[in-house]
Design an enzyme around this catalytic site. Structure first.
Site, PDB file in Angstrom:
ATOM      1  N   ASP A  53       0.837  -1.192   0.000  1.00  0.00           N
ATOM      2  CA  ASP A  53       0.000   0.000   0.000  1.00  0.00           C
ATOM      3  C   ASP A  53       0.876   1.248   0.000  1.00  0.00           C
ATOM      4  OD1 ASP A  53      -2.354  -1.484   0.117  1.00  0.00           O
ATOM      5  OD2 ASP A  53      -2.364  -1.506   2.305  1.00  0.00           O
ATOM      6  N   TYR A 112       6.220 -10.040   7.247  1.00  0.00           N
ATOM      7  CA  TYR A 112       6.009  -8.632   7.522  1.00  0.00           C
ATOM      8  C   TYR A 112       6.614  -8.283   8.866  1.00  0.00           C
ATOM      9  CZ  TYR A 112       2.638  -9.477   3.851  1.00  0.00           C
ATOM     10  OH  TYR A 112       2.054  -9.853   2.673  1.00  0.00           O
TER      11      TYR A 112
END
Length: 189
Positions: A53, A112
């Site tokens: 994003d 992540y």
């Protein structure tokens, strides 16, 4: 056409995310411009293992591109980096791979890292790279609670209306919350 696997690092703050956008800069577009410069001005498509994003950084994102000519992998890496300057994107490694390699579909795992800094003072060096929480955190309790996320779950409520993933069901293999001074790191895979 020879195919090359790239390991890419980037600071996502100036980008609209990974994917090419019509009216905003993207990581993919930036890499494709550098790739085209090495491809005699001919357009190249850079495929990433996943999309990030806007504002999200990457430490080692896998991508691939096809070039119209063969190059030594180290020369490709260095030439890409020369054309990427001054954008905050770097090719850390390049490797020649077979046509059957696909950055997205050959991926077997994604991981992540989320950083939380527990302090009263505002962030200075880590602005945009960590989340500041102005109170003490109990990382042992966070680790214990995070284990509820391990396994297969339906993430429909966290999914964007235009999400193109085949399914909202994802499997989280592991999650670890660790403490480094006043900083907690959350690593997920």
């Amino acid at each position: 056409m020879p195919r090359y696997r790239l390991i890419v690092e980037y600071d996502g703050r100036p980008f609209s995310g990974w994917q090419r956008q019509a009216h905003a800069p993207s990581v993919q577009e930036t890499l494709e411009r550098a790739g085209a410069a090495l491809n005699g001005g001919e357009a190249v498509e850079v495929i990433g293992a996943g999309r990030t994003d806007a504002g999200v950084h990457a430490l080692a994102q896998v991508a691939h591109l096809d070039l119209g000519r063969e190059m030594r992998a180290d020369k490709l890496r260095d030439a890409m980096n020369a054309h990427l300057r001054p954008d905050p994107v770097a090719v850390l490694d390049a490797q020649a791979v077979g046509d059957d390699f696909h950055a997205r579909f050959s991926a077997t795992r994604r991981s992540y890292l989320y950083r939380i800094v527990a302090r009263r003072a505002d962030l200075t060096l880590d602005v945009g790279r960590a989340w500041r929480v102005p109170m003490k955190l109990n990382h042992e309790k966070m680790q214990e609670a995070a284990q509820a996320l391990v396994g297969k779950h339906d993430f429909s409520t966290f999914r964007d209306a235009q999400c193109q993933a085949d399914s909202p069901v994802k499997t989280l293999s592991e999650i670890e919350v660790t403490r480094l001074g006043n900083e907690s790191e959350v690593r997920c895979a």
